[in-house]
Motif scaffolding. Structure first.
Motif, PDB file in Angstrom:
ATOM      1  N   PHE A 167       0.660  -1.325  -0.022  1.00  0.00           N
ATOM      2  CA  PHE A 167      -0.008   0.043   0.031  1.00  0.00           C
ATOM      3  C   PHE A 167       0.717   1.294   0.045  1.00  0.00           C
ATOM      4  CE2 PHE A 167      -3.050  -3.321   1.352  1.00  0.00           C
ATOM      5  CZ  PHE A 167      -3.879  -3.129   0.503  1.00  0.00           C
ATOM      6  N   THR A 168       2.318   1.299  -0.005  1.00  0.00           N
ATOM      7  CA  THR A 168       3.073   2.131  -0.158  1.00  0.00           C
ATOM      8  C   THR A 168       3.606   2.148  -1.673  1.00  0.00           C
ATOM      9  OG1 THR A 168       4.897   1.268   0.996  1.00  0.00           O
ATOM     10  CG2 THR A 168       3.563   2.662   2.223  1.00  0.00           C
ATOM     11  N   ALA A 169       3.427   1.030  -2.331  1.00  0.00           N
ATOM     12  CA  ALA A 169       4.234   1.055  -3.681  1.00  0.00           C
ATOM     13  C   ALA A 169       3.478   1.760  -4.709  1.00  0.00           C
ATOM     14  CB  ALA A 169       4.378  -0.535  -3.848  1.00  0.00           C
ATOM     15  N   ASP A 170       4.052   1.574  -6.025  1.00  0.00           N
ATOM     16  CA  ASP A 170       3.608   2.335  -6.944  1.00  0.00           C
ATOM     17  C   ASP A 170       2.140   1.549  -7.653  1.00  0.00           C
ATOM     18  OD1 ASP A 170       5.682   4.118  -6.838  1.00  0.00           O
ATOM     19  OD2 ASP A 170       7.082   2.900  -7.958  1.00  0.00           O
ATOM     20  N   MET A 171       1.081   1.321  -7.029  1.00  0.00           N
ATOM     21  CA  MET A 171       0.284   0.550  -7.385  1.00  0.00           C
ATOM     22  C   MET A 171      -1.196   1.332  -7.744  1.00  0.00           C
ATOM     23  SD  MET A 171       1.762  -2.389  -7.070  1.00  0.00           S
ATOM     24  CE  MET A 171       0.363  -3.526  -7.589  1.00  0.00           C
ATOM     25  N   ALA A 172      -1.623   2.217  -6.750  1.00  0.00           N
ATOM     26  CA  ALA A 172      -2.687   2.892  -7.070  1.00  0.00           C
ATOM     27  C   ALA A 172      -2.791   3.809  -8.208  1.00  0.00           C
ATOM     28  CB  ALA A 172      -3.168   3.688  -5.817  1.00  0.00           C
ATOM     29  N   LYS A 173      -1.714   4.534  -8.527  1.00  0.00           N
ATOM     30  CA  LYS A 173      -1.461   5.518  -9.476  1.00  0.00           C
ATOM     31  C   LYS A 173      -0.609   4.900 -10.837  1.00  0.00           C
ATOM     32  CE  LYS A 173      -1.185   9.380  -6.562  1.00  0.00           C
ATOM     33  NZ  LYS A 173      -0.232  10.549  -6.014  1.00  0.00           N
ATOM     34  N   ASN A 174      -0.746   3.496 -10.654  1.00  0.00           N
ATOM     35  CA  ASN A 174       0.051   2.960 -11.938  1.00  0.00           C
ATOM     36  C   ASN A 174      -0.724   1.627 -12.431  1.00  0.00           C
ATOM     37  OD1 ASN A 174       1.858   1.353 -13.498  1.00  0.00           O
ATOM     38  ND2 ASN A 174       3.491   2.620 -12.999  1.00  0.00           N
ATOM     39  N   ALA A 175      -1.353   1.861 -13.477  1.00  0.00           N
ATOM     40  CA  ALA A 175      -2.473   0.908 -14.133  1.00  0.00           C
ATOM     41  C   ALA A 175      -1.441  -0.455 -14.534  1.00  0.00           C
ATOM     42  CB  ALA A 175      -3.009   1.274 -15.301  1.00  0.00           C
ATOM     43  N   ASP A 176      -0.353  -0.273 -15.120  1.00  0.00           N
ATOM     44  CA  ASP A 176       0.671  -1.249 -15.559  1.00  0.00           C
ATOM     45  C   ASP A 176       1.056  -2.361 -14.175  1.00  0.00           C
ATOM     46  OD1 ASP A 176       0.486  -0.435 -18.252  1.00  0.00           O
ATOM     47  OD2 ASP A 176       2.510   0.549 -18.093  1.00  0.00           O
ATOM     48  N   ASN A 177       1.164  -1.754 -13.234  1.00  0.00           N
ATOM     49  CA  ASN A 177       1.493  -2.318 -11.910  1.00  0.00           C
ATOM     50  C   ASN A 177       0.585  -3.107 -11.621  1.00  0.00           C
ATOM     51  OD1 ASN A 177       4.173  -1.196 -12.093  1.00  0.00           O
ATOM     52  ND2 ASN A 177       3.695   0.125 -10.529  1.00  0.00           N
ATOM     53  N   ARG A 178      -0.788  -2.612 -11.598  1.00  0.00           N
ATOM     54  CA  ARG A 178      -2.104  -3.328 -11.162  1.00  0.00           C
ATOM     55  C   ARG A 178      -2.119  -4.508 -12.149  1.00  0.00           C
ATOM     56  NH1 ARG A 178      -3.577   1.966 -10.731  1.00  0.00           N
ATOM     57  NH2 ARG A 178      -5.170   1.760 -12.454  1.00  0.00           N
ATOM     58  N   SER A 179      -1.909  -4.166 -13.499  1.00  0.00           N
ATOM     59  CA  SER A 179      -2.181  -5.385 -14.443  1.00  0.00           C
ATOM     60  C   SER A 179      -1.176  -6.361 -14.133  1.00  0.00           C
ATOM     61  CB  SER A 179      -2.105  -4.738 -15.613  1.00  0.00           C
ATOM     62  OG  SER A 179      -2.785  -3.780 -16.328  1.00  0.00           O
ATOM     63  N   GLU A 180       0.098  -6.263 -13.742  1.00  0.00           N
ATOM     64  CA  GLU A 180       1.131  -7.231 -13.476  1.00  0.00           C
ATOM     65  C   GLU A 180       0.475  -7.882 -12.276  1.00  0.00           C
ATOM     66  OE1 GLU A 180       5.822  -7.762 -12.127  1.00  0.00           O
ATOM     67  OE2 GLU A 180       5.048  -6.002 -13.142  1.00  0.00           O
ATOM     68  N   ASP A 181       0.034  -7.079 -11.402  1.00  0.00           N
ATOM     69  CA  ASP A 181      -0.515  -7.643  -9.920  1.00  0.00           C
ATOM     70  C   ASP A 181      -1.658  -8.514 -10.225  1.00  0.00           C
ATOM     71  OD1 ASP A 181      -0.927  -8.212  -7.351  1.00  0.00           O
ATOM     72  OD2 ASP A 181      -2.071  -6.407  -7.024  1.00  0.00           O
ATOM     73  N   ALA A 182      -2.710  -8.194 -11.161  1.00  0.00           N
ATOM     74  CA  ALA A 182      -3.939  -9.208 -11.606  1.00  0.00           C
ATOM     75  C   ALA A 182      -3.465 -10.338 -12.314  1.00  0.00           C
ATOM     76  CB  ALA A 182      -4.703  -8.296 -12.349  1.00  0.00           C
ATOM     77  N   PHE A 183      -2.313 -10.219 -13.366  1.00  0.00           N
ATOM     78  CA  PHE A 183      -1.863 -11.333 -13.832  1.00  0.00           C
ATOM     79  C   PHE A 183      -1.233 -12.522 -12.838  1.00  0.00           C
ATOM     80  CE2 PHE A 183       1.405 -13.748 -16.462  1.00  0.00           C
ATOM     81  CZ  PHE A 183       0.295 -14.073 -17.480  1.00  0.00           C
ATOM     82  N   PHE A 184      -0.509 -12.001 -11.910  1.00  0.00           N
ATOM     83  CA  PHE A 184       0.021 -12.828 -11.052  1.00  0.00           C
ATOM     84  C   PHE A 184      -1.171 -13.618 -10.466  1.00  0.00           C
ATOM     85  CE2 PHE A 184       1.536 -13.294  -6.696  1.00  0.00           C
ATOM     86  CZ  PHE A 184       2.322 -14.472  -6.642  1.00  0.00           C
ATOM     87  N   LEU A 185      -2.070 -12.968  -9.792  1.00  0.00           N
ATOM     88  CA  LEU A 185      -3.165 -13.563  -8.845  1.00  0.00           C
ATOM     89  C   LEU A 185      -3.734 -14.578  -9.907  1.00  0.00           C
ATOM     90  CD1 LEU A 185      -4.484 -10.360  -7.478  1.00  0.00           C
ATOM     91  CD2 LEU A 185      -3.225 -12.134  -6.260  1.00  0.00           C
TER      92      LEU A 185
END
Length: 477
Positions: free
Chosen positions: A377-395
């Motif tokens: 929750f302090t990483a570059d997640m909320a403001k970075n759609a590419d990072n969230r996409s990577e997160d979603a792919f891992f899940l």
């Protein structure tokens, strides 16, 4: 009160309200009874109706806040508790309710102010002493923490949480330490299923009978911080024949230094060199040469035992920085950890978290950051759609991301830990090796924020909570 008696009592209250429809006393009794019966939405609505008539109603503000907190509407709960304190500044209960929520949010100073105010109003308010003990432990003031700990827990070693379900509950004995170092498991323990009895093992008198229970969850999880509590937990477990989740003995084997050594021989796992050193050695004039003799080079990491979420965990880039970093660290001894640069080719750091529940693996997240100290929750997640996409792919595709080498290593880590509930934080090397950050039972599984941004994560957090619940409902004998 059993279900039949509750139904009769509710019918009687409704009949009285037909005669006295404006009675706030009767409406409050009805709201409390609805909550006791597990009819949460109706109870909340009753409290709201009372507050529409009297916005300062003390009981409704505090009880509504509690129901909202239990339902994970933390912002709304905070509003209710704040209003309770504003309207009733001389009521210690409101201050403690608000302080507990602030403590959970990490707002230590504000929480401390409200706990202290509660004790000014009532020096014997044991819940405020309990809260102060946790605050002071976090601040590293163990002497004052123990003072409040004794006053808070000495005669209150067992706390019963309300059961609000419709069916026969699973009676759960939850063993915890009063010095913190506990698994943050409460979000999975819905009061619609579980009737929870919290046992503060450090202050449990051996002559006090244990509440009737079906299963025991040992939530004491930090072997570095709570060794004495884990020993006390073993004494509690000796008094029951119920199934036990997370044996205290198994947890004792998961201290940060010990677990690094235990996992170092697993194929596909890279563990950093680690040692625990007295502060006096690290503060001495020959500290740098001592570190070099132990095999450490700069940059290196310093970490205070017993702290998590990156607290008191710092990178020391050069020998000249050592004394300055050391000055801000609590404790008489510190972990010295080899710094492993886990940046990928894109220059970003990643921290993967996988939960290990009842013999199965559950992906929880991958956090992506420009900083070496990565937290979701302090990483570059909320403001970075590419990072969230990577997160979603891992899940969705953990085996593909990890590869067979990584998955085999995770399974070996789980087997070595020997815990029913645990998690592992790690990075990945270019060839698929797991770079171990930590592996233990302390891992938190926070529900995602209500923002639609995190909708993709909800199923996977729910998967973990469901797995925990099923493990407790149907424990292995």
């Amino acid at each position: 009160m059993n279900r039949q008696l509750q139904t009769i009592a509710l019918r009687n209250l409704e009949q009285q309200l037909n005669v006295q429809p404006t009675s706030l006393h009767l409406k409050f009794e009805k709201a409390c009874l609805l909550a006791e019966m597990g009819r949460m939405i109706e109870a909340q609505n009753e409290y709201l109706e009372i507050l529409a008539i009297d916005p300062t109603h003390r009981g409704s503000l505090n009880n509504l806040g509690t129901l909202l907190h239990e339902s994970r509407y933390r912002s709304a709960a905070r509003t209710a508790y704040t209003q309770a304190v504003t309207c009733h500044p001389d009521d210690p209960m409101g201050h403690v309710n608000l302080a507990n929520l602030l403590f959970e949010e990490g707002e230590m100073e504000s929480a401390r102010e409200h706990f202290e105010r509660a004790l000014e109003l009532n020096p014997n308010y044991y819940q405020a002493h309990q809260g102060m003990s946790y605050i002071l432990t976090q601040l590293g003031d163990e002497q004052k923490a123990m003072f409040h700990r004794r006053l808070g827990f000495q005669h209150h070693a067992i706390t019963e949480l309300p059961f609000r379900g419709q069916r026969t509950p699973v009676r759960l004995l939850l063993l915890v330490s009063t010095t913190s170092g506990n698994t943050p498991i409460r979000t999975a323990l819905t009061n619609q299923i579980f009737h929870v009895f919290i046992v503060f093992v450090d202050f449990l008198d051996e002559h006090i009978p244990l509440p009737q229970h079906d299963v025991v969850f040992n939530a004491i999880s930090d072997a570095d911080l709570a060794e004495s509590s884990l020993t006390a937990a073993q004494c509690v477990i000796a008094r029951t024949t119920a199934p036990v989740i997370n044996s205290p003995q198994a947890v004792l084997e998961t201290g940060r230094l010990h677990i690094t050594e235990r996992l170092s021989n697993i194929k596909g796992v890279i563990t950093p060199k680690m040692a625990i050193m007295p502060r006096r050695q690290l503060a001495s004039s020959d500290a740098v040469s001592l570190l070099q003799e132990c095999g450490f080079e700069f940059p290196l990491l310093l970490r205070a035992p017993g702290y998590h979420t990156g607290q008191h965990f710092e990178k020391v880039g050069t020998p000249e920085r050592l004394s300055k970093v050391l000055a801000g660290m609590p404790g008489d001894a510190l972990f010295v950890i080899q710094y492993i640069d886990t940046r990928a080719e894109d220059g970003l750091f990643r921290k993967y978290r996988v939960m290990m529940i009842n013999g199965k693996l559950y992906p929880l997240h991958v956090a992506v950051s420009k900083d070496w100290k990565v937290h979701y929750f302090t990483a570059d997640m909320a403001k970075n759609a590419d990072n969230r996409s990577e997160d979603a792919f891992f899940l969705k595709n953990m085996p593909d991301v990890m590869g067979s080498r990584g998955m085999d290593a995770l399974k070996a880590i789980q087997k070595t830990l020997g815990l029913d509930y645990a998690g592992v934080d790690f990075g990945l090397s270019a060839n698929g090796d797991i770079i171990l950050f930590e592996a233990n039972a302390t891992m938190v599984v926070n529900p995602p924020d209500p923002d639609p941004l995190w909708t993709y994560r909800r199923q996977y957090v729910d998967n973990v909570h469901t797995a925990v619940q099923q493990m407790l409902i149907h424990p292995k004998i």
